[in-house]
Scaffold this active site. Structure first.
Site, PDB file in Angstrom:
ATOM      1  N   ASP A  91       3.707   9.145  -0.924  1.00 15.90           N
ATOM      2  CA  ASP A  91       2.595   8.657  -0.506  1.00 15.90           C
ATOM      3  C   ASP A  91       2.323   7.628  -1.480  1.00 15.90           C
ATOM      4  O   ASP A  91       2.140   7.958  -2.629  1.00 15.90           O
ATOM      5  CB  ASP A  91       1.470   9.564  -0.502  1.00 15.90           C
ATOM      6  CG  ASP A  91       0.265   9.502   0.612  1.00 15.90           C
ATOM      7  OD1 ASP A  91       0.203   8.103   0.798  1.00 15.90           O
ATOM      8  OD2 ASP A  91      -0.255  10.176   1.431  1.00 15.90           O
ATOM      9  N   HIS A 134       0.540  -1.209  -0.154  1.00 15.89           N
ATOM     10  CA  HIS A 134       0.047   0.005  -0.048  1.00 15.89           C
ATOM     11  C   HIS A 134       0.788   1.329   0.012  1.00 15.89           C
ATOM     12  O   HIS A 134       0.470   2.254  -0.334  1.00 15.89           O
ATOM     13  CB  HIS A 134      -1.022  -0.063   1.262  1.00 15.89           C
ATOM     14  CG  HIS A 134      -1.877  -1.115   1.139  1.00 15.89           C
ATOM     15  ND1 HIS A 134      -3.132  -0.748   0.876  1.00 15.89           N
ATOM     16  CD2 HIS A 134      -1.899  -2.326   1.342  1.00 15.89           C
ATOM     17  CE1 HIS A 134      -4.024  -1.945   0.836  1.00 15.89           C
ATOM     18  NE2 HIS A 134      -3.504  -2.815   1.128  1.00 15.89           N
TER      19      HIS A 134
END
Ligand code: ADP
Length: 460
Positions: free
Chosen positions: A356, A153
């Protein structure tokens, strides 16, 4: 798929599932049947040699237990003080301790043994995130040939940053135990390929898969999304005036976990630049930054909290008026519906991570907008979401003037352009919705080259 789906993630939902990913995995398990395995929220150290039943939903929820030392070394240590900073390009924050790695391996090996004991021949295992990188090689060393998928992720690390790991060569080998490694973006896939290309144990096959020693692994991007329909629905009903009499005219919203990867000092400083450069003294923009507390036991997180308090104090001290506080730094998590209402109310969503994996807040902000009068997303180009969200105003958060300029542009943007950009972004959000993401990943895993036989291995 004939067998059960076995999902492994560090966090396991207790009670009603909430949050995009958790709901999507819940739905996938409801549809296919199976088991969700995660770390037990119960701090009990007893019974670490078995999985514990948690709740009785139509699929099984099972938990593994950790000792206090394992929680400190495996979770706060190796996962969040080594792998997290390495993947988020903050190698300066990496803390190397031998007990971190030892417990990371020990927890993964124990979990591999617990899973292997219960596994049926057709079961498919889907492992989530950096807490479990070595799980597949450990399962393989126990003779497991089932399909095992992995999804990372967070960003895939730069090849040079991998050298900071205690044993850098482990990373590629751990990933090679999976049939499919799913990553957020095409850039992440490029970085994974670069790692394999530089590794003499890896060979690229004609079909794009990587042969690594005796294993064959596929690597592909699956940009994760949100349940956009649900958020659009909540936003349409939400209370968008929660400020009462103090309702700001120009609201800029930020909502992040309080993490050094989110570029919050840069966001505050850029807002300071915007205030400094104001031509109209009547303009009173407000930055509302809601930052949910996170990993407070890790030193780097304590430091960033103090730094943010200092910057917000300085900016407010300089620019506040009797009836206007320009920067509101709320260090707590807020109720989901309220957050979505605030996003809808805001003129600008300001998302500034320095690294991110995806950044779901960016997608939530878009889904929360009123299509007839949408706000503008100002988005760091270092967020995975920026790869496809070309309707956002993309910025480099290190460049404070660029960020301040983009916010100014967003505040002044005419309705027609706002609508056009919003429609572009909403299409991306809808195309990557979480149910599609789950189906795409599992279909790809089902079509991967199977693991047929296993050569005996010395160690995982
Ligand atoms: P990360 O997974 O690194 O925390 P994401 O942006 O991908 O970052 O996901 C964060 C999730 O947490 C989003 O669903 C967002 O709505 C939620 N969230 C972030 N900040 C807050 C907050 N202050 N209060 C409540 N929820 C928050």
């Amino acid at each position: 798929m004939a067998g059960r789906l076995i999902v492994v993630s560090n966090r396991i939902p207790t009670g009603d599932p909430s949050g995009g990913l958790v709901v999507a995995l819940h739905d996938a398990l409801l549809a296919r049947g199976g088991t969700w395995i995660g770390a037990d929220p119960d701090p009990s150290e007893e019974g670490r040699d078995r999985l514990h039943d948690l709740g009785n939903v139509p699929y099984q929820k099972r938990a593994f237990r950790l000792s206090a030392a394992e929680r400190a070394n495996y979770y706060s240590g190796y996962a969040n003080s080594v792998l997290w900073p390495v993947c988020h390009r903050r190698t300066d924050l990496v803390e190397i301790r031998s007990e971190y790695r030892a417990d990371y391996l020990a927890v993964n090996l124990r979990l591999a043994r617990l899973i292997a004991k219960e596994l049926g021949p057709q079961d498919v295992i889907w492992v989530h995130d950096y807490h479990f990188l070595p799980l597949a090689t450990m399962l393989r060393s126990l003779g497991v040939t089932n399909r095992i998928g992995f999804f990372l992720h967070i960003p895939f690390p730069n090849i040079t940053d991998l050298d900071v790991l205690p044993r850098p060569e482990d990373f590629a080998r751990w990933l090679s135990g999976y049939n499919l490694v799913g990553l957020q973006t095409r850039r992440d896939v490029a970085r994974a390929f670069e790692m394999f290309r530089a590794d003499p144990r890896a060979e690229f096959l004609r079909d794009g898969t990587v042969k690594f020693e005796e294993n064959i692994v596929s690597v592909a991007s699956f940009p994760i999304g949100i349940d956009s329909e649900q958020i659009e629905g909540i936003a349409a009903r939400a209370d968008t005036g929660p400020f009462g009499a103090a309702d700001p005219r120009e609201l800029i919203i930020g909502a992040d976990r309080l993490d050094y990867s989110k570029g919050l000092p840069q966001k505050f400083e850029a807002f300071g630049r915007l205030l400094q450069g104001r031509i109209d003294p009547q303009a009173r923009p407000t930055l509302l930054q809601i930052a949910s507390p996170s990993r407070a036991d890790v030193a780097a997180y304590q430091q960033i909290t103090s730094e943010l308090q200092a910057i917000s104090g300085r900016i407010n001290g300089r620019y506040s008026e009797l009836d206007w506080q320009p920067l509101r730094f709320v260090h707590r998590s807020v109720d989901r519906e309220r957050l979505i209402g605030l996003m809808r109310r805001a003129e600008v969503g300001l998302v500034t991570p320095l690294a991110d994996g995806m950044n779901l807040v960016a997608k939530e902000f878009v889904a929360a907008q009123d299509p007839e009068d949408p706000g503008v997303l100002v988005l760091s180009r270092f967020a995975g979401a920026a790869e496809d969200m070309k309707g956002a105003l993309l910025i480099n958060p290190h460049d404070l003037d660029e960020t301040a300029g983009a916010v100014e542009l967003a505040l002044a943007m005419p309705l027609a352009e706002r609508k056009c950009r919003f429609e572009d972004c909403l299409q991306v959000v809808r195309d990557s919705r979480i149910s599609v993401w789950t189906d795409r990943y599992l279909a790809r895993l089902a079509s991967c080259v199977p693991t047929l036989s296993l050569a005996p291995r010395a160690s995982a």
